[in-house]
Design a protein around this motif. Structure first.
Motif, PDB file in Angstrom:
ATOM      1  N   LEU A 181      -2.745   0.362  16.108  1.00 53.75           N
ATOM      2  CA  LEU A 181      -3.021  -0.684  15.357  1.00 53.75           C
ATOM      3  C   LEU A 181      -2.364  -2.083  15.720  1.00 53.75           C
ATOM      4  CD1 LEU A 181      -3.582  -1.766  12.421  1.00 53.75           C
ATOM      5  CD2 LEU A 181      -1.169  -1.274  11.454  1.00 53.75           C
TER       6      LEU A 181
ATOM      7  N   SER B 146      -3.173  13.106  -2.901  1.00 51.23           N
ATOM      8  CA  SER B 146      -2.111  12.199  -1.997  1.00 51.23           C
ATOM      9  C   SER B 146      -2.875  11.710  -0.734  1.00 51.23           C
ATOM     10  CB  SER B 146      -1.333  13.432  -1.210  1.00 51.23           C
ATOM     11  OG  SER B 146      -0.738  14.321  -2.122  1.00 51.23           O
ATOM     12  N   ILE B 147      -4.091  12.378  -0.567  1.00 51.48           N
ATOM     13  CA  ILE B 147      -4.973  11.791   0.434  1.00 51.48           C
ATOM     14  C   ILE B 147      -5.450  10.300   0.028  1.00 51.48           C
ATOM     15  CG2 ILE B 147      -6.927  11.941   1.982  1.00 51.48           C
ATOM     16  CD1 ILE B 147      -6.559  15.059   1.358  1.00 51.48           C
TER      17      ILE B 147
ATOM     18  N   ILE C 263       4.801  11.041   3.247  1.00 53.51           N
ATOM     19  CA  ILE C 263       4.413  11.264   4.854  1.00 53.51           C
ATOM     20  C   ILE C 263       5.937  11.918   5.403  1.00 53.51           C
ATOM     21  CG2 ILE C 263       3.660  10.478   7.062  1.00 53.51           C
ATOM     22  CD1 ILE C 263       1.679   8.986   5.292  1.00 53.51           C
TER      23      ILE C 263
ATOM     24  N   VAL D  17      -3.176  17.608  -3.793  1.00 57.29           N
ATOM     25  CA  VAL D  17      -3.264  17.598  -2.592  1.00 57.29           C
ATOM     26  C   VAL D  17      -4.301  16.234  -2.121  1.00 57.29           C
ATOM     27  CG1 VAL D  17      -4.009  18.359  -0.447  1.00 57.29           C
ATOM     28  CG2 VAL D  17      -2.285  19.621  -1.826  1.00 57.29           C
ATOM     29  N   ILE D  18      -5.583  16.591  -2.896  1.00 57.95           N
ATOM     30  CA  ILE D  18      -6.614  15.698  -2.518  1.00 57.95           C
ATOM     31  C   ILE D  18      -6.195  14.188  -2.992  1.00 57.95           C
ATOM     32  CG2 ILE D  18      -8.925  14.872  -3.578  1.00 57.95           C
ATOM     33  CD1 ILE D  18      -8.862  17.473  -1.856  1.00 57.95           C
TER      34      ILE D  18
ATOM     35  N   VAL E 114      -2.777   7.516   0.147  1.00 57.51           N
ATOM     36  CA  VAL E 114      -2.310   6.829   1.388  1.00 57.51           C
ATOM     37  C   VAL E 114      -3.184   5.649   1.556  1.00 57.51           C
ATOM     38  CG1 VAL E 114      -2.484   7.138   3.877  1.00 57.51           C
ATOM     39  CG2 VAL E 114      -1.788   8.957   2.465  1.00 57.51           C
ATOM     40  N   ASN E 115      -4.280   5.372   1.014  1.00 58.49           N
ATOM     41  CA  ASN E 115      -5.082   3.969   1.240  1.00 58.49           C
ATOM     42  C   ASN E 115      -4.197   2.990   0.834  1.00 58.49           C
ATOM     43  OD1 ASN E 115      -7.795   4.951   2.569  1.00 58.49           O
ATOM     44  ND2 ASN E 115      -7.505   6.508   0.986  1.00 58.49           N
TER      45      ASN E 115
ATOM     46  N   LEU F 218       5.690   4.928   3.521  1.00 55.87           N
ATOM     47  CA  LEU F 218       5.205   6.259   4.110  1.00 55.87           C
ATOM     48  C   LEU F 218       5.869   7.002   3.098  1.00 55.87           C
ATOM     49  CD1 LEU F 218       5.733   5.637   7.773  1.00 55.87           C
ATOM     50  CD2 LEU F 218       3.537   5.993   6.441  1.00 55.87           C
TER      51      LEU F 218
ATOM     52  N   ILE G  74      -6.351   8.322   7.949  1.00 60.20           N
ATOM     53  CA  ILE G  74      -6.795   9.152   6.702  1.00 60.20           C
ATOM     54  C   ILE G  74      -7.481  10.384   7.002  1.00 60.20           C
ATOM     55  CG2 ILE G  74      -8.107   8.950   4.662  1.00 60.20           C
ATOM     56  CD1 ILE G  74      -5.959   6.762   4.423  1.00 60.20           C
TER      57      ILE G  74
ATOM     58  N   PHE H 223      -1.164   1.854   2.557  1.00 61.33           N
ATOM     59  CA  PHE H 223      -1.353   1.397   3.850  1.00 61.33           C
ATOM     60  C   PHE H 223      -1.939   0.165   3.866  1.00 61.33           C
ATOM     61  CE2 PHE H 223      -0.768   4.121   7.578  1.00 61.33           C
ATOM     62  CZ  PHE H 223      -0.187   4.991   6.967  1.00 61.33           C
TER      63      PHE H 223
ATOM     64  N   ILE I 154       0.940  -1.919   4.603  1.00 63.87           N
ATOM     65  CA  ILE I 154       1.401  -1.826   6.042  1.00 63.87           C
ATOM     66  C   ILE I 154       0.388  -2.819   6.731  1.00 63.87           C
ATOM     67  CG2 ILE I 154       1.633  -0.145   7.936  1.00 63.87           C
ATOM     68  CD1 ILE I 154       2.598   1.726   6.050  1.00 63.87           C
ATOM     69  N   LEU I 155      -0.859  -2.578   6.298  1.00 64.02           N
ATOM     70  CA  LEU I 155      -1.812  -3.205   7.395  1.00 64.02           C
ATOM     71  C   LEU I 155      -1.731  -4.805   7.059  1.00 64.02           C
ATOM     72  CD1 LEU I 155      -5.104  -1.330   6.772  1.00 64.02           C
ATOM     73  CD2 LEU I 155      -3.992  -1.746   8.797  1.00 64.02           C
TER      74      LEU I 155
ATOM     75  N   ILE J 129      -7.678   2.994  10.474  1.00 61.54           N
ATOM     76  CA  ILE J 129      -7.131   3.470   9.158  1.00 61.54           C
ATOM     77  C   ILE J 129      -8.149   4.786   8.683  1.00 61.54           C
ATOM     78  CG2 ILE J 129      -8.748   1.915   7.440  1.00 61.54           C
ATOM     79  CD1 ILE J 129      -5.289   2.909   6.531  1.00 61.54           C
TER      80      ILE J 129
ATOM     81  N   TYR K 133       1.094  -5.757   9.452  1.00 70.50           N
ATOM     82  CA  TYR K 133       1.120  -5.692  10.811  1.00 70.50           C
ATOM     83  C   TYR K 133      -0.176  -5.977  11.444  1.00 70.50           C
ATOM     84  CZ  TYR K 133       5.127  -2.789  11.247  1.00 70.50           C
ATOM     85  OH  TYR K 133       6.413  -2.427  11.159  1.00 70.50           O
TER      86      TYR K 133
ATOM     87  N   LEU L 225      -3.083  17.635   5.219  1.00 73.42           N
ATOM     88  CA  LEU L 225      -2.582  18.009   3.764  1.00 73.42           C
ATOM     89  C   LEU L 225      -3.596  19.355   3.159  1.00 73.42           C
ATOM     90  CD1 LEU L 225      -2.328  14.468   2.155  1.00 73.42           C
ATOM     91  CD2 LEU L 225      -0.583  16.123   2.428  1.00 73.42           C
TER      92      LEU L 225
ATOM     93  N   THR M 214       7.746  -0.468   5.644  1.00 71.69           N
ATOM     94  CA  THR M 214       6.899   0.705   6.126  1.00 71.69           C
ATOM     95  C   THR M 214       7.282   2.080   5.810  1.00 71.69           C
ATOM     96  OG1 THR M 214       6.172  -0.703   7.893  1.00 71.69           O
ATOM     97  CG2 THR M 214       5.594   1.818   8.176  1.00 71.69           C
TER      98      THR M 214
END
Lengths: 482, 462
Positions: A145, B407-408, B375, B404-405, B411-412, B370, A161, B415, B418-419, A157, B422, A168, B366
């Motif tokens: 990044l 959690s995925i 994470i 679990v799904i 993350v978006n 996370l 992901i 981030f 974070i994006l 990203i 950075y 996971l 960050t």
């Protein structure tokens, strides 16, 4: 204790490099990674002298639920840790003369990555392994990044992901394994006791397989890969392709085959078919590529597809071949990406059509690049040959037809690699290559070390076989249903 | 019991503080008071003495057990962090300081009642003390229309929920003849429970879904979070949420334990919908507070899993998750408040280029993001893991998989922040938190990392 040094030294090194500041970051990082290499060699000697050929460390970590800090360095782990610690100094050295902004962050993240990788390869407790597995993702994400190419934001990203999704699912699988084994622990010895009912092994197989297949990547889970390799800075690409994707293949051997043998028996044929389809598919795409980095990325998909196919063939040749090929592929692919970087740095292009005739201006570079390409197309007496031969043999003894298609990798590989070499290095110089600068000291040093390793490993691969053999035998025993 | 009394006394002292002209020393006094109360609270650890007030046995009203002590300790700690932030946050509104501080202390009192109630009446009192304080605080920026809207909306919705709760309690009292948790449980176990009892239970569940902002009763939460002053948003998303969840857990584990088979379908559906709704809607948000509001909704979905796995003693998981979530959220707010202040914006764009302007702050934020995303090796990961593991143990395979799904998906949007830090260009505004903010940030950072690596201390508690 030795194994703790081996694990925590890179973490310490990362902190030291970060604290020492920008001026000495690169040199300090190189020095510390060489020290880590020396530690690895002494661990190898200690391992040979130990009665069980394994170094252990075990302590309770979290009582409830039972997660232990269980590390072990056996022959298989040693090969992987050796690969990591051998490549890291080369990767750091390859970045000299490339001015990265904020170098202390750059090198500290690389060393942090090394810490996580050594952790993945030595952890013998499921949750510990999982934590290192995830931890490895964070530094490489930030490397890509912050220091990546123009299109890096959406690409990284997607990469993050995608791989996190796989992880996971694996976490869910680990939780299931925890409750399915009567000791209720994450220790690999409890997993190896094989107490999971074969009725549950099918879906568990997929949870783990998806995580590993995304990381490796096996077609059709490879879509994150080529773009990420292209956008990441060269050292990031080297880390990803050289070491990180070996996490996937290593984990197949350590964490999938022996733990879920019935699941593998049920779904292994589908997995191996996917691998072989991937080999052919990626090779054909590689032929079409005009961009050097993308070409190497797809050739990498083809090569690791063969490694995975050999693993799923469930025989000794396949496992041995995969171990040696993981090493060779790691070494060759970082050589290839470094060559692409050298070309890009000097000519500002990685498009094959705009290159040509570099041999005339840089003969030394030409020779070294040639050796790496030959290793990559698996010419006899290079390191690629022995591994690829064993892998094809193992697929052949599994199924003749699959072997026929998998064998295409050698022919197609030769087609795209040699054509690429011809177009970039031979022929007439183009506008871009006419003033091709000679190699810097660090560049020829890295390429020579890689070149020498390619030849030495090709001629004398026995030490690798010897060290991994006993572990692989015991794993294969557990993986076959009697 | 002493914890409760002392905290109330502290709240009264703060109100009197205005008269005694203690304004300057108010927050130091409160912090010292809270640390004493924290100590007093844990001195009752492991000794199950019945609660008394001057010799009068109150054990049919409140029970001080390890559960209540652990959560009380957590709530006092969170309140202390909030007060550390409040000192600088209310610098320009000094003339209202004692009111604000007193009301926040009373929020804590409400929470403490909700951790230790043994009686439906106490539950209702606790929830009301907590909520009324919050209605005021949400609308405390009286010249800001958004804050007014937040306060008013929160009040209307909250009043509705309280009505449901009261109605539910009344029906349960009408059928079982008792307010006491164990007596109600015994009544249900005797098999006499009829339709009215179930209706009462359903109404109580709805009230709790309202309070934790579970789908489909979540609509108030994003508006209220966005409109309230940022510090109060931090308070609502941590202390209040944890208090309501602990009360919910106590209700399910002590009172409705035997009716699990009847209620778990409803809670399961709500949990799944909450996780999906919170995460998917958060993806399209641009306002940082709204993102945290929707992420709070999704976290409520995960926390509902602990309520569903009540038979396998998931209170340890709830406690760990609460702490991990709280320190990451408060840490994020402690960074976000100065960022909002200096950039005069509450959008994610306010974080643009923070990594260049203040790399330490960006790095720490960050870590918090996370941790919220779950994470490793941050504390948020282990919190999530404990919840998943407990849910799996109690047989909720599908719900665990849904979690679990989610959690995925989650993350978006973490981030996104974070994006922004950075990969976006920086502007000119420098961002420098005051030393007290730094103290909170560093405390939260240490806890987020250390708890992720050494969770034994906390997991041994319950």
């Amino acid at each position: 204790m030795m194994i703790l040094q081996l694990l925590f030294f890179p973490l310490l090194a990362a902190l030291v490099v970060f604290a020492a500041g920008n001026k000495y970051a690169s040199k300090l990082a190189l020095l510390l990674s060489v020290v880590q290499m020396i530690l690895t060699v002494s661990a190898y000697i200690a391992l040979q002298n130990s009665p069980e050929k394994t170094l252990y460390f075990f302590t309770e970590w979290i009582q409830q639920p039972k997660i232990s800090f269980h590390l072990a360095l056996d022959g298989l782990s040693l090969v992987m840790v050796g690969l990591t610690n051998f490549l890291l100094p080369l990767i750091i050295l390859s970045s000299f003369n490339r001015n990265h902004e904020n170098p202390r962050g750059y090198y500290a993240l690389m060393l942090l990555m090394q810490f996580a990788l050594v952790g993945v390869f030595t952890a013998m407790d499921g949750m510990l392994y999982y934590i290192f597995w995830e931890l490895a993702l964070i530094p490489i994400y930030f490397i890509a990044l912050r220091w990546g190419g123009a299109n890096r934001v959406p690409v990284t990203i997607k990469f993050f992901i995608y791989t996190l999704a796989g992880s996971l699912l694996m976490l869910f699988g680990f939780i299931a394994l925890y409750w399915y084994n009567p000791n209720h622990s994450f220790d690999i010895r409890d997993f190896y006791a094989n107490t999971v009912c074969s009725c549950n092994q099918g879906w568990l197989f997929w949870l783990f397989f998806l995580a590993f297949a995304i990381k490796i990547p096996i077609v059709p889970f490879h879509t994150w890969q080529a773009e990420t390799y292209k956008e990441a800075p060269t050292q990031g690409t080297m880390l990803l392709s050289g070491i990180m994707l070996k996490m996937g293949t290593y984990s197949l051997i350590r964490w999938l085959l022996p733990i879920l043998p019935s699941g593998v028996a049920e779904w292994g044929p589908l997995a191996i078919t996917l691998c072989v389809i991937g080999i052919v598919y990626a090779s054909i795409i590689a032929i079409m590529q005009r961009d050097l980095k993308k070409l190497f990325a797809y050739s990498s998909v083809a090569h690791v597809g063969l490694i995975a196919a050999g693993i799923f063939a469930l025989n000794m040749e396949g496992l041995q071949g995969s171990v040696i090929q993981m090493l060779s592929h790691g070494i060759n692919v970082i050589g290839l990406f470094f060559c692409a970087d050298i070309i890009l740095h000097r000519t500002k292009t990685n498009n094959i059509d705009e290159l040509g005739g570099i041999r005339q201006t840089a003969p030394l570079f030409n020779t070294l690049f040639m050796i790496i390409v030959l290793g990559s197309v698996a010419l006899p007496l290079t390191n690629g040959f022995i591994g690829e031969f064993l892998l094809l043999y193992s697929v052949y003894s599994y199924n003749t037809w699959l072997a026929v298609f998998a064998g295409l990798t050698i022919i197609l590989g030769a087609v795209y690699m040699l054509r690429m070499f011809q177009k970039t290095m031979l022929g007439e110089t183009s506008a871009a290559t006419v003033s091709f600068e000679q190699l810097h000291w660090n560049e020829w040093l890295v390429l020579s070390i890689i070149g020498i390793t390619i030849i030495v490993m090709g001629i004398y691969p026995k030490p690798v076989f010897d060290v991994a053999q006993p572990v692989l035998e015991s794993i294969l025993n557990k993986s076959l249903i009697k | 019991m002493n914890t409760l009394i002392y905290t109330t006394a502290l709240g009264l002292l703060c109100m009197v503080g205005e008269i005694l002209n203690l304004r300057k020393w108010l927050i130091p006094i409160v912090l010292i008071g809270l640390s004493v109360i924290f100590y007093v609270n844990f001195s009752g650890w492991g000794v199950e003495i019945p609660a008394t007030i001057s010799g009068l046995n109150m054990s049919h009203m409140v029970h001080i057990d390890n559960f209540s002590i652990a959560f009380s300790g957590l709530a006092i700690f969170i309140a202390a962090l909030i007060f550390m932030l409040a000192h600088d946050y209310y610098k320009n509104e000094a003339h209202h300081l004692s009111d604000y501080v007193a009301i926040i202390v009373f929020t804590l009192v409400g929470a403490l009642v909700m951790f230790s109630y043994w009686n439906m009446a106490m539950l209702f009192l606790g929830i009301e003390i907590l909520s009324i304080s919050l209605y005021i605080m949400a609308g405390s920026r009286k010249y800001d229309t958004r804050s007014n809207e937040a306060g008013f909306k929160y009040f209307l919705m909250g009043a509705f929920a309280s009505g449901f709760l009261l109605f539910g309690i009344a029906l349960i009292y009408g059928t079982s003849g008792s307010f006491e948790l164990t007596k109600i449980a015994a009544y249900f176990q005797s098999g006499q429970a009829g339709a009215l009892f179930y209706t009462g239970m359903l109404l109580m569940l709805i009230a709790f879904f309202f309070k934790v902002a579970a789908v489909p009763f979540h609509f108030w939460s994003p508006d209220v979070y966005e409109g309230s002053p940022a510090l109060i948003t931090a308070l609502m998303s941590t202390l209040v949420k944890i208090a309501v969840f602990a009360a919910f857990y106590r209700l399910m584990s002590q009172c409705f334990f035997y009716s699990y088979n009847d209620s778990h379908i409803i809670i399961s559906i709500v949990a799944a919908a909450t996780m999906f709704m919170g995460n998917l809607v958060a993806l399209s948000q641009d306002n940082f507070k709204r993102i945290l509001a929707y992420s709070g909704i999704s976290h409520a979905g995960y926390m509902l899993l602990t309520i569903l796995s009540v038979q396998v003693n998931s209170e340890g998981a709830l406690l760990f998750y609460s702490l991990a979530y709280a320190v990451a959220s408060i840490g994020a707010f402690a960074i976000a408040i100065p960022v909002f202040f200096f950039t005069r914006s509450e959008n994610v764009t306010a974080f643009n280029g923070l990594a260049k302007k203040n790399p330490w702050l960006a790095g720490i934020l960050t870590v918090f993001m996370l941790s919220l995303a779950g994470i490793p090796p941050m504390a948020g990961f282990l919190g999530k893991y404990y919840i998943f593991s407990k849910a799996f143990e109690s047989g909720l395979f599908v719900l665990t998989f849904i979690a679990v799904i989610n959690s995925i998906i989650g993350v978006n949007y973490y981030f996104k922040v974070i994006l922004a830090m950075y990969s976006k260009p920086a502007d000119e505004t420098a961002i420098e938190p005051t030393p007290l903010y730094w103290a909170v940030i560093v405390t939260c950072l240490i806890l987020s990392v250390v708890l992720g690596i050494f969770p034994n201390v906390l997991m041994g508690l319950l």
